[in-house]
Design a protein around this motif. Sequence first.
Motif, PDB file in Angstrom:
ATOM      1  N   TRP A   4      18.213  23.629  59.304  1.00  0.00           N
ATOM      2  CA  TRP A   4      18.229  25.439  59.005  1.00  0.00           C
ATOM      3  C   TRP A   4      18.095  25.983  57.525  1.00  0.00           C
ATOM      4  N   LYS A   5      17.459  24.792  56.842  1.00  0.00           N
ATOM      5  CA  LYS A   5      16.991  24.188  55.690  1.00  0.00           C
ATOM      6  C   LYS A   5      17.707  25.715  54.494  1.00  0.00           C
ATOM      7  N   ASN A   6      19.082  25.223  54.072  1.00  0.00           N
ATOM      8  CA  ASN A   6      19.853  26.318  53.814  1.00  0.00           C
ATOM      9  C   ASN A   6      20.285  27.781  54.048  1.00  0.00           C
ATOM     10  N   ARG A   7      19.924  27.967  54.878  1.00  0.00           N
ATOM     11  CA  ARG A   7      19.702  29.043  55.258  1.00  0.00           C
ATOM     12  C   ARG A   7      21.599  29.704  55.610  1.00  0.00           C
ATOM     13  N   ILE A   8      22.436  30.511  55.042  1.00  0.00           N
ATOM     14  CA  ILE A   8      22.978  31.241  55.316  1.00  0.00           C
ATOM     15  C   ILE A   8      23.454  32.517  55.494  1.00  0.00           C
ATOM     16  N   GLY A   9      22.402  33.504  55.804  1.00  0.00           N
ATOM     17  CA  GLY A   9      22.371  34.432  56.030  1.00  0.00           C
ATOM     18  C   GLY A   9      23.448  34.965  57.301  1.00  0.00           C
ATOM     19  N   PHE A  10      23.265  33.962  57.868  1.00  0.00           N
ATOM     20  CA  PHE A  10      23.694  34.369  59.469  1.00  0.00           C
ATOM     21  C   PHE A  10      25.862  34.596  58.953  1.00  0.00           C
ATOM     22  N   ALA A  11      26.715  33.553  58.234  1.00  0.00           N
ATOM     23  CA  ALA A  11      27.941  33.785  57.464  1.00  0.00           C
ATOM     24  C   ALA A  11      27.737  34.433  56.286  1.00  0.00           C
ATOM     25  N   LYS A  12      27.017  35.075  55.687  1.00  0.00           N
ATOM     26  CA  LYS A  12      26.859  36.306  55.402  1.00  0.00           C
ATOM     27  C   LYS A  12      28.129  38.240  56.323  1.00  0.00           C
ATOM     28  N   VAL A  13      26.627  37.339  57.029  1.00  0.00           N
ATOM     29  CA  VAL A  13      26.860  38.202  58.729  1.00  0.00           C
ATOM     30  C   VAL A  13      28.377  38.766  58.859  1.00  0.00           C
ATOM     31  N   ALA A  14      28.992  37.392  59.178  1.00  0.00           N
ATOM     32  CA  ALA A  14      30.454  36.885  59.638  1.00  0.00           C
ATOM     33  C   ALA A  14      31.210  37.591  58.889  1.00  0.00           C
ATOM     34  N   VAL A  15      30.778  36.910  57.728  1.00  0.00           N
ATOM     35  CA  VAL A  15      32.144  37.252  56.145  1.00  0.00           C
ATOM     36  C   VAL A  15      32.303  39.010  56.317  1.00  0.00           C
ATOM     37  N   ASN A  16      31.249  39.675  55.714  1.00  0.00           N
ATOM     38  CA  ASN A  16      31.388  41.055  56.056  1.00  0.00           C
ATOM     39  C   ASN A  16      31.958  41.990  57.344  1.00  0.00           C
ATOM     40  N   ALA A  17      31.641  41.017  58.573  1.00  0.00           N
ATOM     41  CA  ALA A  17      31.803  42.059  60.056  1.00  0.00           C
ATOM     42  C   ALA A  17      33.327  41.193  59.925  1.00  0.00           C
ATOM     43  N   LYS A  18      33.681  40.576  59.565  1.00  0.00           N
ATOM     44  CA  LYS A  18      34.990  40.143  59.690  1.00  0.00           C
ATOM     45  C   LYS A  18      35.387  39.548  60.864  1.00  0.00           C
ATOM     46  N   VAL A  19      34.551  38.961  62.020  1.00  0.00           N
ATOM     47  CA  VAL A  19      34.530  38.424  62.973  1.00  0.00           C
ATOM     48  C   VAL A  19      33.952  36.810  63.363  1.00  0.00           C
ATOM     49  N   PRO A  20      35.228  36.393  64.292  1.00  0.00           N
ATOM     50  CA  PRO A  20      34.561  35.309  64.868  1.00  0.00           C
ATOM     51  C   PRO A  20      33.283  34.533  64.839  1.00  0.00           C
ATOM     52  N   VAL A  21      33.453  33.508  64.908  1.00  0.00           N
ATOM     53  CA  VAL A  21      31.406  32.144  64.851  1.00  0.00           C
ATOM     54  C   VAL A  21      32.198  31.244  65.464  1.00  0.00           C
ATOM     55  N   ILE A  22      31.504  31.565  67.171  1.00  0.00           N
ATOM     56  CA  ILE A  22      31.470  30.971  68.290  1.00  0.00           C
ATOM     57  C   ILE A  22      29.993  29.370  68.089  1.00  0.00           C
ATOM     58  N   PRO A  23      29.889  27.796  68.375  1.00  0.00           N
ATOM     59  CA  PRO A  23      29.834  27.567  67.899  1.00  0.00           C
ATOM     60  C   PRO A  23      28.754  27.245  69.314  1.00  0.00           C
ATOM     61  N   VAL A  24      26.793  27.237  69.146  1.00  0.00           N
ATOM     62  CA  VAL A  24      27.190  27.311  70.760  1.00  0.00           C
ATOM     63  C   VAL A  24      26.159  25.560  71.291  1.00  0.00           C
ATOM     64  N   PHE A  25      26.215  24.409  71.806  1.00  0.00           N
ATOM     65  CA  PHE A  25      25.220  23.565  71.971  1.00  0.00           C
ATOM     66  C   PHE A  25      24.331  23.447  73.663  1.00  0.00           C
ATOM     67  N   THR A  26      23.528  23.649  73.420  1.00  0.00           N
ATOM     68  CA  THR A  26      22.853  23.138  75.249  1.00  0.00           C
ATOM     69  C   THR A  26      22.531  21.821  75.292  1.00  0.00           C
ATOM     70  N   VAL A  27      22.985  21.018  76.198  1.00  0.00           N
ATOM     71  CA  VAL A  27      22.519  19.699  76.704  1.00  0.00           C
ATOM     72  C   VAL A  27      21.078  19.887  77.157  1.00  0.00           C
ATOM     73  N   ASN A  28      19.891  18.867  76.463  1.00  0.00           N
ATOM     74  CA  ASN A  28      19.132  18.363  77.145  1.00  0.00           C
ATOM     75  C   ASN A  28      17.789  19.508  76.598  1.00  0.00           C
ATOM     76  N   VAL A  29      18.310  20.822  76.472  1.00  0.00           N
ATOM     77  CA  VAL A  29      17.649  21.405  76.326  1.00  0.00           C
ATOM     78  C   VAL A  29      16.111  21.575  75.589  1.00  0.00           C
ATOM     79  N   ARG A  30      16.026  19.939  74.517  1.00  0.00           N
ATOM     80  CA  ARG A  30      14.724  19.786  73.922  1.00  0.00           C
ATOM     81  C   ARG A  30      14.438  18.868  75.235  1.00  0.00           C
ATOM     82  N   GLU A  31      14.001  18.821  76.122  1.00  0.00           N
ATOM     83  CA  GLU A  31      14.115  18.036  77.598  1.00  0.00           C
ATOM     84  C   GLU A  31      13.469  18.791  78.396  1.00  0.00           C
ATOM     85  N   THR A  32      13.602  19.953  78.264  1.00  0.00           N
ATOM     86  CA  THR A  32      13.161  20.863  79.343  1.00  0.00           C
ATOM     87  C   THR A  32      11.610  21.350  78.673  1.00  0.00           C
TER      88      THR A  32
END
Length: 314
Positions: free
Chosen positions: A204-232
Motif C-alpha cells: 500500500w506504500k503508506n496510502r491513507i486516502g481511503f481512510a480519509k474518505v471513510a473518516v470524512n464520510a463517517k461510514v464503516p470500512v469493510i475489509p475484503v480478501f479473496t482466497v487464491n486470487v493470485r493463483e488464477t
Amino acid sequence: MDQSSQLQSGIGRWFLAWIGFEDTDIDYLRWLFVLLSPSVAVFLLPAIILILLYISSILIVITKHHRRIFRKAIHDDPWDGCRGLACAFWDGTSKFWHGYEVVGMENIPDKGGALLIFYHGALPIDVYYMVAKIYLYKERLVRSVADRFVFKTPGFGPVLQAFKVIPGTIQSCTEILEGGNLLAIAPGGVYEALLGDHYYELLWKNRIGFAKVAVNAKVPVIPVFTVNVRETFRSVQFFKNIWKWLYNRTRLPLVPIYGGFPVKLKTIVGKPIEHDPTSEPEELAEKVARAIKKIRDENQKIPGSIWRALLERL
C-alpha cells in the motif's frame, strides 16, 4: 537459395500477380499457409469450439437462474437491465469456472454507505465477481475506483459508465459514500496488482486516502480478501526490478500477466470497522490493514500454489 526454394518463390509470386496481389510479401504468405495448415487447425479449431461451448453453457445457466434480469432488461430501465445482464454473466462465469463463493455476505449492509477495501490481485477478477453478487442478491450497485489508464482503454467506456466506475478523488469518493452508496477501493492499486506475488503481502506504500474518505464520510470500512486470487492470474516475476522501474517511470501496467486458471476462489468479507469519531486516518488505515492480514492468515495458505488451488476447486 536452392532451386526448389527458387521455384516455390517464383510460383508463389506468379500466383499473387495472377490474382492481383503482386505486392504481397511472400514471407507473409508462407506464414499464413503455416497458420492455416492442418497441424495448427487440429489444435486451434477444437479450442475455439470448446470456448464457444463454455460460453453457451454459461448463458444457459444465467438464463435459467436469472430470468427476472432478462425481463428487467426488456421492460424496465435500460441501464439497470444492462447491469443486470452483465452481472448475471459474471455470476455464471464465477460459478462455472472458479466455483466462486462469498463468506460473510451478511456484513454488506442492505442500505447506507460503506467502504469496501480489497486486496488487489494481478487481475481484480474477484472484484468483478463480488460486484455481480451484491447487485444480484442484495440489489445494490457497488461503485469502484479504478486507475486512470483504465479510462483510456478502448472499448471499456460502456462498462465503466454502466457500473459508475470513477478515477476517484477524496472529495468525489466522500460524496458517493455520503449519498448512501457502496464504494470499492483497492489501496494497493496497479502497484500491488503487478508487483505483488503469491506471498500476498500488502503493498500500500503508506496510502491513507481511503481512510480519509471513510473518516470524512463517517461510514464503516469493510475489509475484503479473496482466497487464491493470485493463483488464477499472476504477474511475471522475472526481471522484477525492471518492471518496478518501468511502472515508477510510466505508471502504466507494462508487467506481463498470465493465467486464467480455474482455481477455487472464495471471498471473505470481514466484520465492518465502524466509524470512530476519535480515529485519525493513519490509525484507521492501520486497523484496516491488520483486518485484511488477519483474514489472509486465517484462510490463505502461503506461499500460494496453483496446483493446490486447482485441487481445492476439484
